[in-house]
Write an enzyme that holds these catalytic residues in place. Structure first.
Site, PDB file in Angstrom:
ATOM      1  N   ASP A  86       6.036  18.243 -29.022  1.00 15.05           N
ATOM      2  CA  ASP A  86       6.155  17.582 -27.717  1.00 15.05           C
ATOM      3  C   ASP A  86       7.333  18.164 -26.929  1.00 15.05           C
ATOM      4  OD1 ASP A  86       6.215  15.846 -25.584  1.00 15.05           O
ATOM      5  OD2 ASP A  86       6.143  14.018 -26.794  1.00 15.05           O
ATOM      6  N   HIS A 125      -4.776  14.753 -22.834  1.00 19.29           N
ATOM      7  CA  HIS A 125      -3.482  14.499 -22.203  1.00 19.29           C
ATOM      8  C   HIS A 125      -3.005  15.704 -21.390  1.00 19.29           C
ATOM      9  CE1 HIS A 125       0.391  12.684 -21.538  1.00 19.29           C
ATOM     10  NE2 HIS A 125       1.004  13.702 -22.119  1.00 19.29           N
TER      11      HIS A 125
HETATM   12  C1  HEM Z   1       2.490  17.360 -22.394  1.00 16.34           C
HETATM   13  C2  HEM Z   1       2.798  13.764 -25.632  1.00 16.34           C
HETATM   14  C3  HEM Z   1       3.532  10.597 -22.037  1.00 16.34           C
HETATM   15  C4  HEM Z   1       3.593  14.231 -18.879  1.00 16.34           C
HETATM   16  C5  HEM Z   1       2.488  16.660 -23.579  1.00 16.34           C
HETATM   17  C6  HEM Z   1       2.201  17.216 -24.877  1.00 16.34           C
HETATM   18  C7  HEM Z   1       2.298  16.225 -25.774  1.00 16.34           C
HETATM   19  C8  HEM Z   1       2.627  15.012 -25.059  1.00 16.34           C
HETATM   20  C9  HEM Z   1       2.108  16.314 -27.268  1.00 16.34           C
HETATM   21  C10 HEM Z   1       1.820  18.688 -25.155  1.00 16.34           C
HETATM   22  C11 HEM Z   1       2.987  19.547 -25.467  1.00 16.34           C
HETATM   23  C12 HEM Z   1       3.926  19.748 -24.319  1.00 16.34           C
HETATM   24  O1  HEM Z   1       3.656  20.518 -23.388  1.00 16.34           O
HETATM   25  O2  HEM Z   1       4.966  19.094 -24.344  1.00 16.34           O
HETATM   26  C13 HEM Z   1       3.012  12.595 -24.936  1.00 16.34           C
HETATM   27  C14 HEM Z   1       3.106  11.290 -25.531  1.00 16.34           C
HETATM   28  C15 HEM Z   1       3.311  10.406 -24.524  1.00 16.34           C
HETATM   29  C16 HEM Z   1       3.351  11.152 -23.289  1.00 16.34           C
HETATM   30  C17 HEM Z   1       2.989  10.996 -27.014  1.00 16.34           C
HETATM   31  C18 HEM Z   1       3.485   8.912 -24.580  1.00 16.34           C
HETATM   32  C19 HEM Z   1       3.882   8.264 -25.639  1.00 16.34           C
HETATM   33  C20 HEM Z   1       3.606  11.302 -20.872  1.00 16.34           C
HETATM   34  C21 HEM Z   1       3.858  10.728 -19.571  1.00 16.34           C
HETATM   35  C22 HEM Z   1       3.888  11.757 -18.677  1.00 16.34           C
HETATM   36  C23 HEM Z   1       3.634  12.980 -19.421  1.00 16.34           C
HETATM   37  C24 HEM Z   1       4.083   9.254 -19.287  1.00 16.34           C
HETATM   38  C25 HEM Z   1       4.119  11.746 -17.188  1.00 16.34           C
HETATM   39  C26 HEM Z   1       3.953  10.712 -16.416  1.00 16.34           C
HETATM   40  C27 HEM Z   1       3.324  15.385 -19.560  1.00 16.34           C
HETATM   41  C28 HEM Z   1       3.261  16.687 -18.933  1.00 16.34           C
HETATM   42  C29 HEM Z   1       2.920  17.594 -19.942  1.00 16.34           C
HETATM   43  C30 HEM Z   1       2.795  16.817 -21.162  1.00 16.34           C
HETATM   44  C31 HEM Z   1       3.525  17.011 -17.465  1.00 16.34           C
HETATM   45  C32 HEM Z   1       2.676  19.107 -19.783  1.00 16.34           C
HETATM   46  C33 HEM Z   1       1.238  19.302 -19.382  1.00 16.34           C
HETATM   47  C34 HEM Z   1       0.891  20.777 -19.165  1.00 16.34           C
HETATM   48  O3  HEM Z   1       1.117  21.258 -18.062  1.00 16.34           O
HETATM   49  O4  HEM Z   1       0.400  21.402 -20.110  1.00 16.34           O
HETATM   50  N1  HEM Z   1       2.748  15.303 -23.719  1.00 16.34           N
HETATM   51  N2  HEM Z   1       3.167  12.477 -23.577  1.00 16.34           N
HETATM   52  N3  HEM Z   1       3.470  12.659 -20.748  1.00 16.34           N
HETATM   53  N4  HEM Z   1       3.032  15.497 -20.899  1.00 16.34           N
HETATM   54 FE1  HEM Z   1       3.031  13.986 -22.223  1.00 16.34          FE
END
Ligand code: HEM
Length: 393
Positions: A210, A302
């Protein structure tokens, strides 16, 4: 309060227990042991154009502490709080005890301590400075996925304390909370941790890598994170912090097999590579389809939903895992302290959050239970200034 000395006779007579219960501290002592200066690798700067703790390589422990102003607090009280925090932070981050530090030994290991101060909407009302309030500084609109608890939401002031050692974080939080306790009260404290192995993306408590897609200092970071003062000249060099406390339902996540988990996020569990790539930092190909014409990265995943639709929708993610005591009858109480930093909450964070609230395969196992928005004033350029000074001048 006056300090009382505990002598040997009272200690041996059991007086220490009574004294401890009455909250009587040990007398302030001179530093006698291990008072050599900390290694410079353990020190993050305090003075600068920006506050530390945003562009800073994330440390392994964090505490986010929100405070409420006590009734009757005025503009001068606020300035007083900010001056005290400036003094405390300037010393503690450099490995020096705060003034009137009751445990000065604990200041000797700064462990890359940073203290980042934020202001909530009420500050602008109390100080009579509504015209200086950034247009985006207000609670986020409600989302259908939210189950917000006031115990984890809002707040008039924020202190974000990060360091590579939990003891250092605790000491700094205690000093910063105690030194202003006549003017503000603690509203909530949210503690978190993350793997801080240099060069390696950490994992969250669902086991996912993450933090892969992020903005790094030295790239578009300056433009996306730091305010340029165009709308509010006092804010040049500042930013915003959105803190969402997101609970994970790990018991039902445990029931999902590896493939299901990977389709939910759009990335592999083992190495964080997108389902269309072979390495963690490969660009995901959202248009790729398999032999049956089915998208390799599900549009509901996601990353497909969170991916920016234009460059201006990006922001810095600098989150921490939390793992607290479960409620009676439950076996876990874990999640993410999702911390996002951007110069404009409405333009950058909100559209992404809206999309995820509308649909995100991950929502089955995640629930926002806290939400707060703060403006992070610019840094203190040099000794003599104080945090938030440009707002009050
Ligand atoms: C990407 C987990 C909540 C925005 C990711 C990734 C994981 C992850 C595993 C893929 C790896 C990475 O690029 O970091 C989670 C979990 C969440 C959560 C477990 C809640 C418990 C959120 C929230 C937002 C968000 C609330 C924004 C409002 C993003 C963004 C990316 C991302 C912008 C990159 C997407 C891309 O361009 O590939 N998240 N996330 N995430 N997450 Fe989350």
């Amino acid at each position: 309060p006056p300090r009382r000395r505990l002598n040997r006779r009272r200690l041996l007579g059991g007086g220490a227990v009574a004294a401890g219960a009455a909250g009587i501290g040990w007398g302030a002592r001179a530093l006698t042991t291990r008072d050599e200066p900390p290694p410079t690798s353990a020190i993050e700067p305090f003075y600068g154009t920006h506050q530390s703790g945003v562009a800073t390589d994330p440390q392994s422990h964090a505490a986010f502490v929100a405070f409420d102003l006590k009734p009757g607090t005025h503009r001068d009280d606020l300035i007083g709080v900010l001056k005290i925090w400036t003094g405390d932070a300037a010393r503690l981050t450099q490995g020096r005890p705060a003034l009137a530090d009751t445990e000065p030994e604990l200041a000797q290991r700064p462990s890359r301590l940073t203290v980042t101060v934020g202001l909530g909407p009420a500050v602008f009302t109390v100080a009579g400075l509504e015209h200086h309030r950034p247009s985006w500084l207000r609670p986020l609109p409600p989302f259908d996925i939210d189950r917000l608890e006031s115990a984890w939401s809002d707040g008039d002031l924020l202190v974000q304390v990060c360091a590579d050692e939990a003891t250092t974080v605790s000491h700094a939080v205690r000093v910063l909370s105690r030194s202003v306790s006549s003017l503000v009260s603690v509203r909530w404290v949210q503690r978190g941790f993350r793997n801080a192995e240099p060069g390696r993306t950490p994992r969250n408590l669902m086991g996912q890598v993450d933090g892969t897609v992020n903005i790094a200092p030295g790239t578009d970071f300056d433009r996306l994170v730091w305010d340029d003062g165009a709308a509010q000249p006092w804010l040049a060099g500042g930013t915003s912090c959105v803190l969402r406390r997101i609970a994970m339902t790990l018991d039902t996540w445990d029931e999902i097999d590896q493939e299901g988990r990977e389709l939910t996020v759009g990335r592999r569990i083992a190495d964080g590579a997108p389902l269309t790539g072979s390495g963690e930092f490969d660009e995901p190909d959202f248009a790729a389809v398999d032999a049956n014409g089915i998208p390799v990265i599900p549009p509901s995943s996601h990353i497909a939903r969170a991916h920016h639709t234009h460059e201006g929708e990006r922001f810095l993610r600098r989150g921490y895992n939390y793992d607290d005591a479960p409620a009676p009858g439950r076996i876990s109480n874990s999640g993410l302290l999702f911390a996002a930093y951007q110069r404009d909450v409405d333009a950058q964070f909100l559209p992404v959050q809206r999309r995820l609230a509308e649909f995100d395969a991950l929502n089955v196992w995640t629930t926002p239970v806290g939400s707060a928005v703060f403006v992070i004033p610019p840094g203190v350029p040099s000794p003599g200034g104080y945090l938030g000074q440009s707002l009050f001048e």
